[in-house]
Design a protein around this motif. Structure first.
Motif, PDB file in Angstrom:
ATOM      1  N   LYS A  11       0.586  -1.027   0.081  1.00 27.35           N
ATOM      2  CA  LYS A  11       0.016   0.075  -0.048  1.00 27.35           C
ATOM      3  C   LYS A  11       0.826   1.331   0.030  1.00 27.35           C
ATOM      4  CE  LYS A  11      -3.877   2.033   0.243  1.00 27.35           C
ATOM      5  NZ  LYS A  11      -4.890   1.966  -0.921  1.00 27.35           N
ATOM      6  N   SER A  12       0.728   2.033  -0.983  1.00 30.71           N
ATOM      7  CA  SER A  12       1.275   3.520  -1.061  1.00 30.71           C
ATOM      8  C   SER A  12       0.275   4.703  -0.839  1.00 30.71           C
ATOM      9  CB  SER A  12       2.129   3.538  -2.102  1.00 30.71           C
ATOM     10  OG  SER A  12       1.621   3.460  -3.366  1.00 30.71           O
ATOM     11  N   PHE A  13       0.634   5.619  -0.574  1.00 26.64           N
ATOM     12  CA  PHE A  13      -0.195   6.847  -0.490  1.00 26.64           C
ATOM     13  C   PHE A  13       0.822   7.793  -1.169  1.00 26.64           C
ATOM     14  CE2 PHE A  13      -1.309   4.363   3.348  1.00 26.64           C
ATOM     15  CZ  PHE A  13      -2.748   4.567   2.977  1.00 26.64           C
ATOM     16  N   GLY A  14       0.600   8.140  -2.511  1.00 25.47           N
ATOM     17  CA  GLY A  14       1.446   9.079  -3.246  1.00 25.47           C
ATOM     18  C   GLY A  14       2.502   8.437  -3.561  1.00 25.47           C
ATOM     19  N   GLY A  15       3.815   9.007  -3.009  1.00 29.84           N
ATOM     20  CA  GLY A  15       5.222   8.508  -2.970  1.00 29.84           C
ATOM     21  C   GLY A  15       5.492   7.644  -2.056  1.00 29.84           C
ATOM     22  N   VAL A  16       4.793   7.541  -0.968  1.00 25.93           N
ATOM     23  CA  VAL A  16       5.267   7.127   0.474  1.00 25.93           C
ATOM     24  C   VAL A  16       4.642   5.498   0.599  1.00 25.93           C
ATOM     25  CG1 VAL A  16       4.915   7.288   2.976  1.00 25.93           C
ATOM     26  CG2 VAL A  16       4.981   9.275   1.534  1.00 25.93           C
ATOM     27  N   ASP A  56      -2.922  -2.067  -2.601  1.00 33.12           N
ATOM     28  CA  ASP A  56      -2.827  -1.977  -3.941  1.00 33.12           C
ATOM     29  C   ASP A  56      -2.610  -3.400  -4.438  1.00 33.12           C
ATOM     30  OD1 ASP A  56      -2.748   0.894  -3.686  1.00 33.12           O
ATOM     31  OD2 ASP A  56      -0.446   0.800  -3.083  1.00 33.12           O
TER      32      ASP A  56
END
Length: 258
Positions: A11-16, A56
């Motif tokens: 799981k990513s949030f934007g580039g994190v 994701d």
């Protein structure tokens, strides 16, 4: 027999990247803790298992059934119960009424209530309160109960759904040390007797090491260690992860995971 199997969660949030290739299992009757420093990804992983977040990629299996994309409501009906960091109860309602409402929801009776709600499932609700040591407070509003007692009521609410898997998000947050130990002793006793698997996150390392059969340690979204409490205490990488203090896990209360 494996109850929960989590494989390859990302799981990513934007580039994190909040979670990277997270894999673990929970067995029936087992209490598994997830710990880690601030920002380690614990909440992300926990919420992917609970259905509040969708991964994701990766897979979540409950009793060999794929629940990866199931809503929290569908997971609840398949046997996933949950308690929260801040107890979720109706404060104006009594303890028994809170549990009755949970039972009404479990039986999908919330629409078209021709019988008053207070008359439905009271006997079962009282039995659940008895399990958590709150039967004498059955008719007291939750607003008048001590916070530790409200957490017990919340546990009874979670048990109303007869869960196979219980997710506990920082179950002892806001409680005094004695209350913490008592709540987790109670949880361990109930879940072991009923074969319920427990996945929990927790700040208090005394609670973790005193009650978890196994511990997962997350750092920057990845599992860096998994094992028994004793194995985790001795793991050099885990020691470095906590404030860079090689003795941190020998002083549980000095840790500050979030």
């Amino acid at each position: 027999m494996t109850l929960l199997a989590v494989t390859g969660l990302h799981k990513s949030f934007g580039g994190v990247m909040a979670a990277r290739d997270v894999e673990f299992t929970v067995e029936r009757g087992e209490m598994l803790a997830i710990i880690g420093p601030n920002g380690a990804g614990k909440s992300t992983v926990f919420n992917m298992v609970g259905g509040q977040l969708r991964p994701d990629r990766g897979q979540v299996l409950l009793d060999d059934q794929d629940i990866t994309h199931a809503s929290p409501q569908k997971r609840f009906r398949r046997g996933v119960g949950r308690t929260f960091q801040v107890a979720q109860t109706f404060l104006s309602m009594s303890a028994v009424e809170n549990v009755q409402m949970a039972l009404i929801s479990c039986h999908r009776q919330s629409n078209g209530l021709w019988t008053p709600a207070r008359e439905r499932h009271r006997e079962k609700a009282v039995a659940l309160l008895s399990q958590v040591g709150m039967v004498e407070a059955a008719d007291i509003p939750c607003s008048a109960l001590a916070y530790g007692d409200v957490k017990r009521v919340e546990l009874a609410i979670a048990l109303a759904g007869e869960p196979k898997l219980l997710l506990m998000d920082e179950p002892t947050a806001g409680m005094a040390p004695r209350e913490r130990a008592e709540l987790m002793d109670l949880t361990a006793s109930i879940t072991a007797s009923q074969g319920i698997g427990v996945l929990f996150t927790e700040h208090d390392m005394d609670v973790v090491f005193g009650h978890a059969a196994r511990v997962l340690v997350l750092l920057r979204g990845q599992i860096i260690a998994a094992g028994t409490p004793d194995e985790i205490r001795q793991d050099p990488q885990v020691r470095r992860a906590y404030l860079g203090d090689e003795h941190a896990l020998e002083r549980p209360k000095g840790l500050s995971p979030a």
